[in-house]
Write a protein that holds these residues in place. Structure first.
Motif, PDB file in Angstrom:
ATOM      1  N   ILE A 117       0.834  -1.206   0.000  1.00  0.00           N
ATOM      2  CA  ILE A 117       0.000   0.000   0.000  1.00  0.00           C
ATOM      3  C   ILE A 117       0.872   1.260   0.000  1.00  0.00           C
ATOM      4  O   ILE A 117       0.615   2.207  -0.724  1.00  0.00           O
ATOM      5  N   GLY A 118       1.926   1.228   0.819  1.00  0.00           N
ATOM      6  CA  GLY A 118       2.812   2.382   0.897  1.00  0.00           C
ATOM      7  C   GLY A 118       3.766   2.240   2.056  1.00  0.00           C
ATOM      8  O   GLY A 118       4.029   1.132   2.541  1.00  0.00           O
ATOM      9  N   LYS A 119       4.290   3.382   2.527  1.00  0.00           N
ATOM     10  CA  LYS A 119       5.208   3.362   3.662  1.00  0.00           C
ATOM     11  C   LYS A 119       4.847   4.477   4.638  1.00  0.00           C
ATOM     12  O   LYS A 119       4.283   5.518   4.264  1.00  0.00           O
ATOM     13  N   VAL A 120       5.189   4.256   5.907  1.00  0.00           N
ATOM     14  CA  VAL A 120       4.858   5.204   6.973  1.00  0.00           C
ATOM     15  C   VAL A 120       5.787   6.413   6.906  1.00  0.00           C
ATOM     16  O   VAL A 120       7.014   6.271   6.795  1.00  0.00           O
ATOM     17  N   VAL A 121       5.193   7.606   6.953  1.00  0.00           N
ATOM     18  CA  VAL A 121       5.998   8.834   6.976  1.00  0.00           C
ATOM     19  C   VAL A 121       5.787   9.625   8.266  1.00  0.00           C
ATOM     20  O   VAL A 121       6.595  10.492   8.608  1.00  0.00           O
TER      21      VAL A 121
END
Length: 281
Positions: free
Chosen positions: A239-243
């Motif tokens: 899905i994505g990555k934590v920022v």
């Protein structure tokens, strides 16, 4: 008497010819100095030549310049035409290269989805007023597409099928502001943290992953993937990555801000994933 005048004329003609030949010979021989009649004739002819030479040269040069200008114009026109053709060909090549790159990524993605039945599709419509919410693809019920099937690109998950017609389907994106648009997800780490993707921050272009227990340590740059628990989305889809991570106002849960793995502004080729077990996410 007439015979006398005839002979006289003949004698004069012969004398004139002899004198003319003598003059020609005299003028042709090498001399360091000209006679005054010759000098006069030569100076006079030279004077008039100088008078007419400049205008004639100017007119001749003008026509020559006009001809050169026309030739240059025609040459520039041909070059511009070829340049326009080159730009068009270059644009087409770039588009084909991008499409080829996307298709190669999708082909590689299929190797990881053998337990599913991927249906390749192309985006054929997108409403500017709902750019973050919906796309239309060129596959429908006749190709096996059904409501709630997951839709992915080579980079990761982008959404699910909202509705399917015979030949086309509408796909709801993860960035859609819809209370029912929820995905069970996992933040990968030393100990996985579970939560739900629901909501989208338009100002920061980030997905919101909520309901993460407050005691879970979430590291930035951790990958977020689908859990597969809901039955709609297959597990393991990126899905994505934590920022960023924030505690909610009651201190009971955390909210992680997720940078999507897919560029939602530029979606062209996708895959619809068909799986056997489906349920409410």
């Amino acid at each position: 008497m007439p015979q006398f005048f005839f002979n006289k004329r003949l004698i004069l003609l012969l004398v004139s010819i002899i004198i003319l030949v003598a003059l020609i010979g005299f003028s042709l021989r090498e001399r360091s100095k000209l006679t005054w009649p010759e000098q006069f004739l030569k100076d006079t002819s030279g004077f008039f030549e100088n008078i007419f030479d400049k205008p004639v040269s100017a007119v001749s040069g003008l026509f020559s310049n006009v001809s050169d200008l026309q030739h240059t114009y025609d040459e520039n026109k041909r070059l511009k035409s070829r340049l326009d053709e080159y730009v068009q060909i270059k644009t087409e090549v770039q588009a084909l290269e991008k499409e080829n790159k996307d298709l190669r990524k999708i082909i590689g993605k299929e190797d990881d989805l053998r337990k599913f039945s991927p249906i390749q599709a192309t985006v054929i419509g997108r409403n500017p007023s709902r750019w973050h919410e919906m796309i239309t693809i060129n596959q429908g019920k006749l190709q096996g597409v059904e409501k709630d099937m997951a839709v992915v690109t080579a980079e990761g998950l982008i959404g699910k099928v909202k509705s399917a017609n015979n030949f086309t389907s509408s796909v709801q994106l993860l960035t859609s502001i819809d209370p029912e648009n929820r995905i069970s997800a996992i933040v990968q780490g030393d100990k996985d943290a579970y939560g739900v993707i629901e909501g989208y921050d338009n100002k920061r272009d980030l997905l919101l992953m909520k309901r993460i227990p407050y005691d879970k340590k979430i590291k930035k740059n951790s990958n977020v993937i689908t859990s597969g628990f809901g039955g709609v989305f297959p597990s393991g889809q990126l899905i994505g990555k934590v920022v960023d991570v924030k505690i909610d106002q009651y201190g009971l849960n955390q909210t992680a801000y997720i940078e999507p793995s897919t560029d939602f502004y530029d979606i062209n080729n996708v895959m619809v994933l068909k799986r056997d077990v489906r349920g409410a996410e």
